[in-house]
Design an enzyme around this catalytic site. Sequence first.
Site, short mmCIF file in Angstrom:
data_model
loop_
_atom_site.label_atom_id
_atom_site.label_comp_id
_atom_site.label_asym_id
_atom_site.label_seq_id
_atom_site.Cartn_x
_atom_site.Cartn_y
_atom_site.Cartn_z
N HIS A 23 11.80 -21.27 -69.48
CA HIS A 23 11.24 -20.49 -68.36
C HIS A 23 9.77 -20.17 -68.64
O HIS A 23 8.92 -20.29 -67.76
CB HIS A 23 11.98 -19.16 -68.19
CG HIS A 23 13.41 -19.27 -67.78
ND1 HIS A 23 14.43 -18.64 -68.45
CD2 HIS A 23 14.00 -19.91 -66.74
CE1 HIS A 23 15.58 -18.89 -67.85
NE2 HIS A 23 15.35 -19.66 -66.81
N LYS A 47 27.70 -14.51 -60.45
CA LYS A 47 27.97 -14.66 -61.89
C LYS A 47 27.93 -13.27 -62.55
O LYS A 47 27.15 -12.42 -62.14
CB LYS A 47 26.88 -15.50 -62.56
CG LYS A 47 26.69 -16.87 -62.00
CD LYS A 47 25.59 -17.57 -62.80
CE LYS A 47 24.59 -18.28 -61.91
NZ LYS A 47 23.39 -18.74 -62.56
N ARG A 96 15.00 -29.81 -65.18
CA ARG A 96 15.11 -30.28 -66.56
C ARG A 96 15.53 -31.74 -66.57
O ARG A 96 14.83 -32.61 -67.04
CB ARG A 96 16.11 -29.42 -67.34
CG ARG A 96 15.59 -28.04 -67.66
CD ARG A 96 16.68 -27.12 -68.07
NE ARG A 96 17.68 -26.99 -67.02
CZ ARG A 96 18.61 -26.06 -66.98
NH1 ARG A 96 18.72 -25.18 -67.95
NH2 ARG A 96 19.47 -26.00 -65.98
N SER A 134 19.75 -20.69 -70.35
CA SER A 134 20.19 -19.34 -70.74
C SER A 134 21.66 -19.40 -71.15
O SER A 134 22.07 -18.77 -72.13
CB SER A 134 20.04 -18.36 -69.57
OG SER A 134 18.71 -18.30 -69.16
O1 PNS Z 1 18.33 -19.18 -62.14
P1 PNS Z 1 19.25 -19.62 -61.04
O2 PNS Z 1 20.57 -18.89 -61.15
O3 PNS Z 1 19.41 -21.11 -60.98
O4 PNS Z 1 18.55 -19.15 -59.65
C1 PNS Z 1 19.18 -19.36 -58.41
C2 PNS Z 1 18.38 -18.72 -57.24
C3 PNS Z 1 18.08 -17.26 -57.51
C4 PNS Z 1 17.08 -19.46 -57.05
C5 PNS Z 1 19.26 -18.89 -55.95
O5 PNS Z 1 20.54 -18.43 -56.21
C6 PNS Z 1 18.71 -18.15 -54.75
O6 PNS Z 1 17.66 -18.47 -54.23
N1 PNS Z 1 19.44 -17.13 -54.27
C7 PNS Z 1 19.05 -16.34 -53.12
C8 PNS Z 1 19.97 -16.58 -51.93
C9 PNS Z 1 19.42 -17.59 -50.95
O7 PNS Z 1 18.28 -17.50 -50.53
N2 PNS Z 1 20.26 -18.57 -50.56
C10 PNS Z 1 19.97 -19.57 -49.55
C11 PNS Z 1 19.10 -20.71 -50.00
S1 PNS Z 1 19.77 -21.78 -51.17
#
Ligand code: PNS
Length: 174
Positions: A23, A47, A96, A134
Amino acid sequence: MAAKPVKLIAIYPGSFDPITNGHLDLIERGSRLVDKLVIAVLRNERKQPLFTVAERAEMLSEVVKDFANVEVDHFDGLLVDYAAQKGASLIFRGIRAISDYEHELQMALMNRRLRPEIETVFLMASEAHSFISSHLVKQVIGLGGNISGLVPPLVEERLRNRLLGEQKSNASHS
Ligand code: PNS
């Protein structure tokens, strides 16, 4: 076609449970491309996180304190609505390996459908960081493995206290 914004703001969203050197690599790269980079920790996750949002944000803030144009925040609800509210025109996500791509593409296209004016930009961490997640870092340290160099030292210490400290206290209670 919309004009290029005068001040380029990007959101780097994620769970960051906890921040890794992968990150951090992305934050370094991303912060060089824009005027302001907002690292946004997702609040309502399905989660079960190891660290609270406040703990994750605090670790992030400490780790990025030397970047003048980076701020740490958290968000609820739709990412694109949060991005619009922050005046951001870009969302940064890290890729990645090819295995990340399918899910990231789906999210990027959904976000584009919701708000076409916000663009998702995929950044690649260096090869040295491309295997770090993570999830794996937590698993390895929880099983007694060495994670030095994979997370910032402050995060390693917090992980050690949270995971190995808890193991010790569980053992003393059983
Ligand atoms: O680090 P992560 O868990 O891969 O991050 C995921 C994240 C936060 C980018 C994703 O879950 C997110 O954008 N959540 C917000 C909900 C949202 O906007 N959903 C609709 C579009 S996919």
